[in-house]
Design a protein around this motif. Structure first.
Motif, short mmCIF file in Angstrom:
data_model
loop_
_atom_site.label_atom_id
_atom_site.label_comp_id
_atom_site.label_asym_id
_atom_site.label_seq_id
_atom_site.Cartn_x
_atom_site.Cartn_y
_atom_site.Cartn_z
N PHE A 113 0.93 -0.96 0.38
CA PHE A 113 0.16 0.43 0.33
C PHE A 113 0.93 1.46 -0.02
CE2 PHE A 113 -2.62 4.36 2.21
CZ PHE A 113 -3.41 3.51 1.45
N ALA A 114 0.25 2.22 -0.54
CA ALA A 114 0.85 3.75 -0.13
C ALA A 114 -0.32 4.72 -0.58
CB ALA A 114 2.16 3.86 -1.83
N CYS A 115 -0.39 5.79 -0.10
CA CYS A 115 -0.89 6.85 -0.93
C CYS A 115 -0.11 8.38 -0.78
CB CYS A 115 -2.05 7.33 0.10
SG CYS A 115 -1.27 7.03 2.01
N ASN A 116 -0.69 9.65 -0.51
CA ASN A 116 0.54 10.33 -1.23
C ASN A 116 0.10 11.74 0.15
OD1 ASN A 116 -1.98 11.24 -1.44
ND2 ASN A 116 -1.51 12.17 -4.16
N ALA A 125 10.43 -3.33 15.41
CA ALA A 125 9.49 -1.93 16.03
C ALA A 125 9.43 -0.36 15.48
CB ALA A 125 10.39 -1.38 17.12
N TYR A 126 8.14 0.04 15.44
CA TYR A 126 7.52 1.12 14.88
C TYR A 126 7.37 1.13 13.36
CZ TYR A 126 9.97 2.80 19.34
OH TYR A 126 9.98 2.74 20.80
N GLY A 127 7.17 -0.53 12.71
CA GLY A 127 6.41 -0.30 11.42
C GLY A 127 7.81 -0.80 10.83
N HIS A 128 7.72 -1.52 9.95
CA HIS A 128 8.53 -1.99 8.73
C HIS A 128 8.29 -0.90 7.10
CE1 HIS A 128 8.96 -5.88 10.09
NE2 HIS A 128 7.98 -5.74 10.66
N PHE A 129 7.24 -0.03 7.83
CA PHE A 129 7.14 1.33 5.95
C PHE A 129 7.31 1.81 6.49
CE2 PHE A 129 4.20 -2.69 5.05
CZ PHE A 129 5.39 -3.60 4.26
N TYR A 169 4.99 8.45 2.19
CA TYR A 169 3.54 7.46 2.10
C TYR A 169 2.76 6.55 2.59
CZ TYR A 169 5.91 9.95 -2.75
OH TYR A 169 5.97 10.77 -3.32
N MET A 170 2.88 6.86 3.59
CA MET A 170 1.55 6.21 4.63
C MET A 170 0.78 6.98 4.63
SD MET A 170 3.45 3.40 5.07
CE MET A 170 3.31 2.55 7.13
N PRO A 171 -0.76 6.25 6.00
CA PRO A 171 -1.66 7.00 5.88
C PRO A 171 -1.14 7.73 7.53
CG PRO A 171 -1.93 4.64 5.58
CD PRO A 171 -0.12 4.89 5.09
N LEU A 172 -1.56 8.90 6.97
CA LEU A 172 -1.62 9.90 8.48
C LEU A 172 -1.76 9.42 9.84
CD1 LEU A 172 -0.90 12.69 9.02
CD2 LEU A 172 -3.02 13.51 9.23
N SER A 173 -2.73 8.38 10.12
CA SER A 173 -3.19 7.94 11.29
C SER A 173 -1.89 7.11 11.88
CB SER A 173 -3.97 6.97 11.03
OG SER A 173 -4.15 5.88 10.12
#
Length: 404
Positions: A144-147, A375-379, A152-156
């Motif tokens: 997934f990706a978004c602008n 920790a803290y996400g892979h993406f 390029y990650m979701p703000l939440s």
């Protein structure tokens, strides 16, 4: 979600993150520390390592086939110590906890499919080196990706990770010495017509020493953590903030909750914004497509969004165990694509090789780069070596899609 998200004038979405001291995340880091130690000396090792933690004990289990030797108990203790569990009063002590190890070799039946792909067995070899390796399991993986953010990650999920990283930083640098390793964050973002407009709710829960009062924690969390991480433009008078909502969080880590590798897969990926195939990442070598194909699909989606093909994009790939070539590819552009979904699928076919050996080659995955992801996400990471975050196909994709 597709129609609602793109067309609704008011849409709320929530994501969470956890700190490195959360018991599940501690187990993820232990499993990936074992993987890194093995793959450093034996890049072709097969590793499926899981960890379990409870009060005063860590158990490391799994299937490992390797030519090297690593001291797993020492790896466990070093990892726990780095996280910050160094005193019994924190609920866990790296030097006194018990460590049990139960490891066997990879199943020979699984190895048959990984060592020699279905295509190679049946003479359907276009590239012998690439098609020699089959997928380590069946399954589906999503990218997934978004602008809506620079990452390029979701703000939440982007903000939730920042809050948790900040909790760890102010604990480790002594800014807030009463903090302890365990903690969580949660962020609710309000969207209008597919764009983030404000942060509606923030939840921060942090383990702390018993001698600090709740009012001080609330003040410090707002001044030293939340204001530091969340841009002012997203906070307003109606933003709701909850700090340690129960009023007390002294007992934490494995003493407060059992930990297990792979139980925070939504934290690891996109915070629930995109779907998840179900397989976890940590402790798995790159022949496991649960991990490597998820990384590849993030790379694919990010480059396509950066190329302007879509503002928001989810891509699914699926595999059969022992088969090199994907079974299917599917695209979801949420009604925000600049070209058709069929065109996007063709772009993926034309510009990305999704066979497991090609993924390992193109992303250079036979290296000890995994503990930092746990920790803290892979993406969306720029602070670690994450080759799936490269944007090196953007111009090629833009031209191929007719957007140049």
């Amino acid at each position: 979600m597709t129609t609602t998200f793109a067309s609704s004038p008011k849409f709320f979405f929530t994501s969470e993150s956890v700190t490195e001291g959360h018991p599940d995340k501690m187990c993820d880091q232990i499993s990936d520390a074992v993987l890194d130690s093995i793959i450093k000396n034996d890049p072709n090792a097969r590793v499926a390592c899981e960890s379990f933690a409870t009060t005063g004990m860590v158990v490391v289990m799994g299937e490992i086939t390797t030519k090297t030797y690593v001291d797993i108990p020492s790896i466990v203790r070093d990892t726990v110590r780095e996280i910050g569990y160094t005193r019994a009063k924190y609920g866990f002590d790296a030097d006194t906890c018990g460590v049990m190890v139960s490891i066997k070799e990879q199943s020979p039946d699984i190895a048959l499919g990984v060592d020699k792909a279905w295509e190679a067995k049946h003479g359907e070899i276009g590239d012998a080196q690439i098609e020699a390796i089959g997928a380590g399991d069946q399954g589906m993986m999503f990218g997934f990706a978004c602008n809506e953010t620079e990452s390029y990650m979701p703000l939440s999920i982007d903000l939730a990770h920042k809050l948790c990283r900040r909790l760890a930083n102010v604990r480790k640098d002594g800014t807030l010495p009463y903090l302890r390793p365990d903690g969580k964050s949660q962020v609710t973002v309000e969207y209008a017509y597919g764009k983030p407009v404000r942060v509606d709710t923030i939840v921060v829960s942090t383990q702390h020493s018993p001698d600090v009062n709740h009012e001080k924690i609330e003040m410090d969390m707002y001044d030293r953590v939340i204001r530091y991480c969340v841009p002012n433009g997203y906070l307003d008078k109606n933003t709701k903030i909850y700090v340690n909502p129960t009023g007390r969080f002294v007992v934490g880590g494995p003493a407060g909750d059992t930990g297990l590798t792979g139980r925070k897969i939504i934290v690891d990926t996109y915070g629930g914004v995109a779907r998840h195939g179900g397989g976890c990442f940590s402790g798995k070598d790159p022949t496991k497509v649960d991990r490597s194909a998820s990384y590849m699909m993030r790379y694919v989606a990010k480059n396509l969004v950066a190329a302007g093909v879509a503002e928001r994009l989810e891509i699914q790939v699926s595999y059969a165990i022992g088969v090199a070539r994907p079974v299917s590819i599917a695209v979801e552009s949420y009604g925000m694509g600049k070209v058709s979904d069929e065109c996007i699928v063709q772009l993926v076919h034309d510009h990305f090789d999704l066979r497991p050996a090609a993924i390992i080659r193109d992303l250079d995955l036979r290296r000890p780069i995994y503990k930092a992801t746990a920790a803290y996400g892979h993406f969306g990471r720029t602070d670690i070596d994450a080759p799936w975050e490269r944007l090196d196909k953007v111009e090629t994709l833009r031209k191929a899609a007719g957007l140049a």
